[in-house]
Motif scaffolding. Structure first.
Motif, mmCIF file in Angstrom:
data_model
loop_
_atom_site.group_PDB
_atom_site.id
_atom_site.type_symbol
_atom_site.label_atom_id
_atom_site.label_comp_id
_atom_site.label_asym_id
_atom_site.label_seq_id
_atom_site.Cartn_x
_atom_site.Cartn_y
_atom_site.Cartn_z
ATOM 1 N N GLY A 28 0.799 -1.220 0.000
ATOM 2 C CA GLY A 28 0.000 0.000 0.000
ATOM 3 C C GLY A 28 0.827 1.262 0.000
ATOM 4 N N GLY A 29 2.062 1.190 0.455
ATOM 5 C CA GLY A 29 2.916 2.367 0.493
ATOM 6 C C GLY A 29 2.967 2.994 1.874
ATOM 7 N N LEU A 30 3.923 3.881 2.050
ATOM 8 C CA LEU A 30 4.169 4.482 3.358
ATOM 9 C C LEU A 30 3.028 5.389 3.802
ATOM 10 N N ILE A 31 2.555 6.252 2.920
ATOM 11 C CA ILE A 31 1.544 7.230 3.318
ATOM 12 C C ILE A 31 0.228 6.560 3.711
ATOM 13 N N PRO A 32 -0.328 5.641 2.897
ATOM 14 C CA PRO A 32 -1.559 4.968 3.336
ATOM 15 C C PRO A 32 -1.366 4.196 4.644
ATOM 16 N N THR A 33 -0.194 3.580 4.805
ATOM 17 C CA THR A 33 0.061 2.838 6.045
ATOM 18 C C THR A 33 0.093 3.776 7.238
ATOM 19 N N TYR A 34 0.754 4.920 7.068
ATOM 20 C CA TYR A 34 0.802 5.891 8.165
ATOM 21 C C TYR A 34 -0.595 6.398 8.507
ATOM 22 N N LEU A 35 -1.392 6.709 7.498
ATOM 23 C CA LEU A 35 -2.750 7.202 7.744
ATOM 24 C C LEU A 35 -3.590 6.156 8.476
ATOM 25 N N LEU A 36 -3.401 4.894 8.120
ATOM 26 C CA LEU A 36 -4.141 3.823 8.792
ATOM 27 C C LEU A 36 -3.730 3.725 10.261
ATOM 28 N N VAL A 37 -2.408 3.731 10.511
ATOM 29 C CA VAL A 37 -1.924 3.656 11.897
ATOM 30 C C VAL A 37 -2.403 4.858 12.697
ATOM 31 N N ARG A 38 -2.389 6.044 12.081
ATOM 32 C CA ARG A 38 -2.859 7.260 12.770
ATOM 33 C C ARG A 38 -4.342 7.175 13.081
ATOM 34 N N ASP A 39 -5.144 6.751 12.107
ATOM 35 C CA ASP A 39 -6.595 6.683 12.304
ATOM 36 C C ASP A 39 -6.982 5.634 13.339
ATOM 37 N N LEU A 40 -6.149 4.617 13.494
ATOM 38 C CA LEU A 40 -6.402 3.604 14.523
ATOM 39 C C LEU A 40 -5.937 4.052 15.906
ATOM 40 N N GLY A 41 -5.343 5.250 15.986
ATOM 41 C CA GLY A 41 -4.908 5.792 17.266
ATOM 42 C C GLY A 41 -3.669 5.122 17.837
ATOM 43 N N VAL A 60 4.640 -2.843 17.214
ATOM 44 C CA VAL A 60 4.476 -4.297 17.179
ATOM 45 C C VAL A 60 3.348 -4.777 16.268
ATOM 46 N N LEU A 61 2.317 -3.958 16.043
ATOM 47 C CA LEU A 61 1.169 -4.427 15.265
ATOM 48 C C LEU A 61 1.327 -4.279 13.744
ATOM 49 N N PRO A 62 1.900 -3.181 13.214
ATOM 50 C CA PRO A 62 1.991 -3.071 11.750
ATOM 51 C C PRO A 62 2.744 -4.225 11.091
ATOM 52 N N ASN A 63 3.666 -4.846 11.812
ATOM 53 C CA ASN A 63 4.414 -5.976 11.259
ATOM 54 C C ASN A 63 4.107 -7.241 12.053
ATOM 55 N N HIS A 108 12.826 -7.347 15.196
ATOM 56 C CA HIS A 108 12.400 -6.327 16.165
ATOM 57 C C HIS A 108 13.602 -5.610 16.779
ATOM 58 N N TRP A 109 14.655 -6.349 17.053
ATOM 59 C CA TRP A 109 15.824 -5.721 17.683
ATOM 60 C C TRP A 109 16.456 -4.682 16.767
ATOM 61 N N ASN A 110 16.498 -4.964 15.484
ATOM 62 C CA ASN A 110 17.128 -4.053 14.534
ATOM 63 C C ASN A 110 16.171 -3.005 13.980
ATOM 64 N N SER A 111 14.890 -3.088 14.328
ATOM 65 C CA SER A 111 13.904 -2.191 13.747
ATOM 66 C C SER A 111 14.027 -0.771 14.305
ATOM 67 N N TYR A 112 13.999 0.183 13.429
ATOM 68 C CA TYR A 112 13.985 1.586 13.848
ATOM 69 C C TYR A 112 13.015 2.422 13.002
ATOM 70 N N PHE A 113 12.647 1.908 11.805
ATOM 71 C CA PHE A 113 11.861 2.725 10.875
ATOM 72 C C PHE A 113 10.479 3.039 11.435
ATOM 73 N N ASN A 114 9.822 2.051 12.041
ATOM 74 C CA ASN A 114 8.503 2.312 12.619
ATOM 75 C C ASN A 114 8.580 3.370 13.705
ATOM 76 N N GLY A 115 9.609 3.301 14.540
ATOM 77 C CA GLY A 115 9.778 4.312 15.580
ATOM 78 C C GLY A 115 10.036 5.688 14.996
ATOM 79 N N GLN A 175 17.776 1.934 18.736
ATOM 80 C CA GLN A 175 18.370 2.372 17.478
ATOM 81 C C GLN A 175 18.120 3.853 17.204
ATOM 82 N N LEU A 176 16.974 4.381 17.616
ATOM 83 C CA LEU A 176 16.708 5.806 17.403
ATOM 84 C C LEU A 176 17.599 6.673 18.282
ATOM 85 N N PHE A 177 17.832 6.238 19.517
ATOM 86 C CA PHE A 177 18.727 7.003 20.397
ATOM 87 C C PHE A 177 20.157 6.991 19.855
ATOM 88 N N LEU A 178 20.607 5.849 19.355
ATOM 89 C CA LEU A 178 21.948 5.777 18.784
ATOM 90 C C LEU A 178 22.048 6.658 17.540
#
Length: 297
Positions: free
Chosen positions: A122-135, A144-147, A207-214, A227-230
């Motif tokens: 679906g792409g990044l923007i539709p995925t972000y809108l879905l996650v946002r609309d789901l609160g 943890v839920l998008p993946n 999950h350990w290497n994931s940073y993009f969702n954050g 990973q975001l702090f580093l």
């Protein structure tokens, strides 16, 4: 003992030399980064340090661990890894078992829909809108839920169930009056510990290497993964160096460049160390996962 021919001996020697060559290629970058993280940056930047540490210093690790954010990141990443892996297994295992049963109504259609998602996203923007609309933005659920499931892992697990769990065993349980849920939890899962370990390992490393969702869904630093702090540490060092360049403070620029270099290597070790420690003990599960994925379903 079977006496080897000269050709076999030459073949074995070449194989051993090739294995040693690959070990060297794999090991050298790890040793270099470890040595660079505790060496004087001047030796690293000048190329005088190529394997063993020179003028050992732990200033990089000291600066990294002085930040309370690092410990917050470790706590969050450990939680995301454990909780996220649990959710992944809770979705993947029942889904794969259901698809492994030939009597599942609409099995081909469901498989087609799952495989479709492997090629079209679906792409990044539709995925972000879905996650946002789901609160879920700025919550642990965004991590943890998008993946929650991987189609590839579902297919691999389904293959394991089809090859390893005999249909007769399931049918015998049904004849004895066991429900589908009881058969799955009390018969199938105890016989599927290898694939559970493999999938848990695959999901856990992800999950350990994931940073993009954050990076996309989180703005609250208390929820940031390690990973975001580093990443922030490296970005801050780069910004500081650029500001010093604008101020034309040559001595400060040189010192900041040294600090940035040593912090860079320390950050690599800090983020990768837990996986490097755990991996040798769990390597056989990775190998088994590759073998399982190579079987035809």
């Amino acid at each position: 003992m079977i006496q080897q021919s000269r050709t076999d001996q030459i073949f074995d020697i070449l194989n051993k030399l090739l294995v040693c060559f690959f070990i060297l290629i794999i090991t050298y970058p790890l040793l270099y980064i470890l040595s660079a993280s505790i060496s004087d940056p001047s030796y690293v930047n000048s190329g005088k340090m190529w394997l063993l540490p020179r003028d050992i210093t732990f200033e990089g690790y000291k600066r990294v661990f002085q930040s309370n954010d690092i410990w917050t990141g470790y706590r969050n990443t450990i939680f995301y890894t454990l909780f996220g892996t649990f959710i992944n297994l809770a979705v993947t295992l029942p889904c794969a078992y259901a698809l492994a049963r030939q009597e599942l109504v609409g099995r081909a259609i469901i498989m087609g829909l799952l495989i479709f998602t492997m090629f079209f996203d679906g792409g990044l923007i539709p995925t972000y809108l879905l996650v946002r609309d789901l609160g879920m933005t700025n919550t642990i659920w965004a991590m943890v839920l998008p993946n929650a499931a991987s189609v590839w892992n579902i297919i691999v697990t389904m293959t394991f169930f089809k090859v390893t769990i005999p249909d007769g065993l399931v049918e015998a349980a049904e004849i004895d009056g066991a429900s589908v849920f009881r058969t799955f939890f009390q018969i199938v899962l105890p016989l599927s510990l290898p694939i559970i370990a493999v999938m848990g390992l695959f999901y856990g490393v992800g999950h350990w290497n994931s940073y993009f969702n954050g990076l996309i869904y989180l703005t609250n630093k208390n929820l940031f993964p390690l990973q975001l702090f580093l990443r922030d540490i490296l970005v801050q060092q780069q910004i500081t160096a650029e500001l010093m360049i604008q101020g034309s403070n040559i001595e400060a620029i040189g010192e900041q460049a040294k600090i940035a270099a040593i912090i860079k290597y320390a950050v690599m070790i800090v983020s990768a160390a837990p996986l490097l420690i755990v991996y040798p003990f769990l390597q056989r599960f990775f190998v088994k996962g590759v073998l399982i994925g190579s079987l035809k379903g």
